[in-house]
Design an enzyme around this catalytic site. Structure first.
Site, PDB file in Angstrom:
ATOM      1  N   ARG A 190      32.528  46.999  48.090  1.00 55.92           N
ATOM      2  CA  ARG A 190      31.303  47.811  47.971  1.00 55.92           C
ATOM      3  C   ARG A 190      30.455  47.875  49.225  1.00 55.92           C
ATOM      4  NH1 ARG A 190      29.574  45.356  42.211  1.00 55.92           N
ATOM      5  NH2 ARG A 190      31.170  46.369  40.964  1.00 55.92           N
TER       6      ARG A 190
ATOM      7  N   CYS B 213      27.459  47.607  37.477  1.00 56.30           N
ATOM      8  CA  CYS B 213      26.967  48.303  36.276  1.00 56.30           C
ATOM      9  C   CYS B 213      25.439  48.389  36.225  1.00 56.30           C
ATOM     10  CB  CYS B 213      27.496  47.599  35.028  1.00 56.30           C
ATOM     11  SG  CYS B 213      27.499  45.805  35.154  1.00 56.30           S
TER      12      CYS B 213
ATOM     13  N   HIS C 293      23.648  47.431  28.650  1.00 52.96           N
ATOM     14  CA  HIS C 293      22.692  46.684  29.476  1.00 52.96           C
ATOM     15  C   HIS C 293      21.318  47.347  29.366  1.00 52.96           C
ATOM     16  CE1 HIS C 293      25.984  44.518  31.059  1.00 52.96           C
ATOM     17  NE2 HIS C 293      25.994  44.922  32.308  1.00 52.96           N
TER      18      HIS C 293
ATOM     19  N   GLN D 177      21.514  41.832  30.263  1.00 53.05           N
ATOM     20  CA  GLN D 177      22.882  42.337  30.388  1.00 53.05           C
ATOM     21  C   GLN D 177      23.811  41.789  29.313  1.00 53.05           C
ATOM     22  OE1 GLN D 177      22.300  42.201  35.165  1.00 53.05           O
ATOM     23  NE2 GLN D 177      24.411  42.547  34.550  1.00 53.05           N
TER      24      GLN D 177
ATOM     25  N   GLY E 110      42.156  45.513  30.205  1.00 54.34           N
ATOM     26  CA  GLY E 110      40.835  44.878  30.206  1.00 54.34           C
ATOM     27  C   GLY E 110      39.762  45.750  29.557  1.00 54.34           C
TER      28      GLY E 110
HETATM   29  N1  LIG Z   1      32.726  44.845  32.318  1.00 53.63           N
HETATM   30  C1  LIG Z   1      31.851  45.549  33.027  1.00 53.63           C
HETATM   31  O1  LIG Z   1      30.784  45.994  32.539  1.00 53.63           O
HETATM   32  C2  LIG Z   1      32.124  45.843  34.457  1.00 53.63           C
HETATM   33  C3  LIG Z   1      31.323  46.760  35.085  1.00 53.63           C
HETATM   34  C4  LIG Z   1      31.560  47.064  36.416  1.00 53.63           C
HETATM   35  C5  LIG Z   1      32.580  46.418  37.078  1.00 53.63           C
HETATM   36  N2  LIG Z   1      33.355  45.503  36.443  1.00 53.63           N
HETATM   37  C6  LIG Z   1      34.415  44.845  37.219  1.00 53.63           C
HETATM   38  O2  LIG Z   1      35.694  45.315  36.812  1.00 53.63           O
HETATM   39  C7  LIG Z   1      36.640  44.257  36.885  1.00 53.63           C
HETATM   40  C8  LIG Z   1      37.319  44.070  35.532  1.00 53.63           C
HETATM   41  O3  LIG Z   1      36.364  43.843  34.556  1.00 53.63           O
HETATM   42  P1  LIG Z   1      36.714  43.807  32.987  1.00 53.63           P
HETATM   43  O4  LIG Z   1      35.403  43.612  32.345  1.00 53.63           O
HETATM   44  O5  LIG Z   1      37.578  44.952  32.562  1.00 53.63           O
HETATM   45  O6  LIG Z   1      37.583  42.448  32.920  1.00 53.63           O
HETATM   46  P2  LIG Z   1      38.658  41.987  31.837  1.00 53.63           P
HETATM   47  O7  LIG Z   1      38.328  42.527  30.499  1.00 53.63           O
HETATM   48  O8  LIG Z   1      38.789  40.522  32.015  1.00 53.63           O
HETATM   49  O9  LIG Z   1      40.037  42.684  32.317  1.00 53.63           O
HETATM   50  C9  LIG Z   1      40.688  42.331  33.511  1.00 53.63           C
HETATM   51  C10 LIG Z   1      41.905  43.231  33.727  1.00 53.63           C
HETATM   52  O10 LIG Z   1      42.505  42.914  34.983  1.00 53.63           O
HETATM   53  C11 LIG Z   1      43.869  42.579  34.780  1.00 53.63           C
HETATM   54  N3  LIG Z   1      44.297  41.546  35.713  1.00 53.63           N
HETATM   55  C12 LIG Z   1      43.821  40.289  35.848  1.00 53.63           C
HETATM   56  N4  LIG Z   1      44.525  39.618  36.803  1.00 53.63           N
HETATM   57  C13 LIG Z   1      45.483  40.477  37.234  1.00 53.63           C
HETATM   58  C14 LIG Z   1      46.527  40.394  38.199  1.00 53.63           C
HETATM   59  N5  LIG Z   1      46.752  39.270  38.895  1.00 53.63           N
HETATM   60  N6  LIG Z   1      47.314  41.479  38.407  1.00 53.63           N
HETATM   61  C15 LIG Z   1      47.110  42.612  37.699  1.00 53.63           C
HETATM   62  N7  LIG Z   1      46.130  42.764  36.773  1.00 53.63           N
HETATM   63  C16 LIG Z   1      45.334  41.701  36.552  1.00 53.63           C
HETATM   64  C17 LIG Z   1      43.940  42.067  33.359  1.00 53.63           C
HETATM   65  O11 LIG Z   1      45.276  42.151  32.932  1.00 53.63           O
HETATM   66  P3  LIG Z   1      45.905  41.080  31.897  1.00 53.63           P
HETATM   67  O12 LIG Z   1      45.474  41.553  30.531  1.00 53.63           O
HETATM   68  O13 LIG Z   1      47.377  41.228  32.138  1.00 53.63           O
HETATM   69  O14 LIG Z   1      45.371  39.732  32.258  1.00 53.63           O
HETATM   70  C18 LIG Z   1      42.994  43.060  32.672  1.00 53.63           C
HETATM   71  O15 LIG Z   1      43.673  44.272  32.476  1.00 53.63           O
HETATM   72  C19 LIG Z   1      35.863  43.027  37.372  1.00 53.63           C
HETATM   73  O16 LIG Z   1      36.017  42.909  38.773  1.00 53.63           O
HETATM   74  C20 LIG Z   1      34.444  43.347  37.026  1.00 53.63           C
HETATM   75  O17 LIG Z   1      33.520  42.719  37.859  1.00 53.63           O
HETATM   76  C21 LIG Z   1      33.168  45.216  35.142  1.00 53.63           C
END
Ligand SMILES: NC(=O)c1ccc[n+]([C@@H]2O[C@H](COP(=O)([O-])OP(=O)(O)OC[C@H]3O[C@@H](n4cnc5c(N)ncnc54)[C@H](OP(=O)(O)O)[C@@H]3O)[C@@H](O)[C@H]2O)c1
Length: 343
Positions: A100, A131, A243, A158, A12
């Site tokens: 959290r 974030c 952001h 954002q 991700g």
């Molecule tokens: N983006 C930000 O700025 C940010 C900041 C703080 C917190 N977060 C939090 O971090 C989390 C991920 O965000 P992201 O932006 O990286 O999302 P993302 O790009 O959609 O990536 C999601 C990741 O989770 C994996 N995943 C999804 N379903 C799964 C499952 N059932 N079992 C195992 N792995 C699974 C995906 O794997 P696959 O590729 O195999 O689907 C991918 O590696 C979220 O909860 C988000 O709220 C994000």
């Protein structure tokens, strides 16, 4: 000898950045596992310049013998697998919002409240804040120490990467569709995000605030001080990474602008870039790939007795997520809170 580190959600937006940062900062690893869903199992993913990791399926992964789990697979997946990893002896640092606000889970920004890490022993789970909260509290902490914050009014701008890789794809696809006259169908966001701004991030709560706005308020209080009042308006903008926030702060004590500048110049994790001339501030494009929370446009708010206003920008995938998580792991090592298991 290094630590055995499992990166969960490695394919991700946040997970890829975690792998990059572990390598850039030469985090002491003896072994790294890249985990994601069964959909990605078997794919290859780079770790640093020289290594390639084979993605493994989280569902069947055994965390026994792993020291640190850096989790970003989404809330529901963390809810299921983080306790399983912790029960196997792995310390989990979780980027999702799931844990959290649980009282026995520390919510940590290493520049602000590193001592909270000492409370992680029972659950072996540490939460990484939202974030938009992280970049703000890094800038607020030195000002709070100086003048004691009473109230914060924050409006955010954002980027779409806050909604993961699918959010970034949607901005790209809609931008292209606009120029070639293709139909646009919002999927990740509530309305068209290309050439637009959307005053909704996450779902609505009963009082009319969105969950993102609620998170900024409750997380700031948990990390910095339970007496601080926070009202947030969180807005999605068509920017890929970074952001921005307009932050207006009311203090208990009289403010001195020069003193505020001086503490922000010295504060860990903050870069004050405030020229008071055309372009003398930082924008999201300029903070991509950077680590700091940048503060610009610092000025007195003359509409209240003790007020300051500023503009704050940071890379949401780095300080807002991956970097903060890796810094928590570094702090655990510095505080001697991590047992090292033999590889
Ligand atoms: N983006 C930000 O700025 C940010 C900041 C703080 C917190 N977060 C939090 O971090 C989390 C991920 O965000 P992201 O932006 O990286 O999302 P993302 O790009 O959609 O990536 C999601 C990741 O989770 C994996 N995943 C999804 N379903 C799964 C499952 N059932 N079992 C195992 N792995 C699974 C995906 O794997 P696959 O590729 O195999 O689907 C991918 O590696 C979220 O909860 C988000 O709220 C994000």
């Amino acid at each position: 000898m290094g630590y055995r580190v499992a990166v969960v959600g490695a394919t991700g937006a946040v997970g890829r950045e975690i792998l990059k940062i572990l390598s850039e900062r030469e985090f002491p690893v003896s072994e790294v596992a890249a985990l994601a869903s069964g959909r990605s199992a078997g794919q290859e993913i780079s770790f640093g310049d020289k290594s390639v990791l084979k993605v493994q399926n989280l569902d069947t992964f055994d965390f026994t013998g792993w020291d640190i789990g850096l989790f970003s697979p989404g809330g529901a997946v963390s809810a299921k697998h983080a306790p399983r990893a912790a029960a196997a002896g792995c310390v989990v640092i979780d980027n999702t919002s799931h844990f959290r606000m649980e009282p026995d889970v520390p919510l940590v920004v290493p520049e602000v409240n590193p001592d909270a890490l000492k409370r992680m022993a029972r659950r072996r789970i540490i939460a990484n804040p939202n974030c938009s909260t992280i970049q703000m509290v890094v800038a607020l902490k030195p000002l709070h120490d100086l003048f004691t914050i009473k109230r914060v009014v924050v409006s955010t701008y954002q980027s779409v990467s806050g909604a993961g890789k699918e959010g970034m794809d949607e901005l790209f696809t809609q931008s292209k569709a606009t120029f070639v006259n293709d139909p646009i169908k919002p999927e990740q966001f509530q309305k068209q995000i290309a050439f637009n701004v959307i005053p909704q991030i996450d779902r609505f709560m009963e009082d009319g605030a969105t969950k993102e706005e609620w998170k900024m308020a409750v997380e700031t209080r948990k990390i910095l001080d339970p007496d601080i009042a926070v009202i947030a308006t969180c807005v999605r903008v068509p920017v890929f990474i970074g952001h921005a926030e307009s932050v207006v702060v009311e203090f208990e004590e009289p403010v001195d602008l020069e003193q505020a500048r001086a503490v922000l110049r010295e504060a860990p994790g903050v870069i004050l870039h405030d020229e008071r001339e055309d372009g003398g501030y930082v924008t999201p494009l300029e903070c991509q790939g950077e680590d700091a929370s940048y503060v610009s446009r610092l000025r007195v708010d003359p509409t209240v007795p003790n007020g300051l206003a500023f503009w704050c920008v940071s890379d949401n995938l780095r300080k807002g997520a991956a970097l903060n998580a890796v810094q928590i792991a570094e702090a655990l090592i510095a505080l001697d809170l991590l047992d090292r298991k033999a590889a």
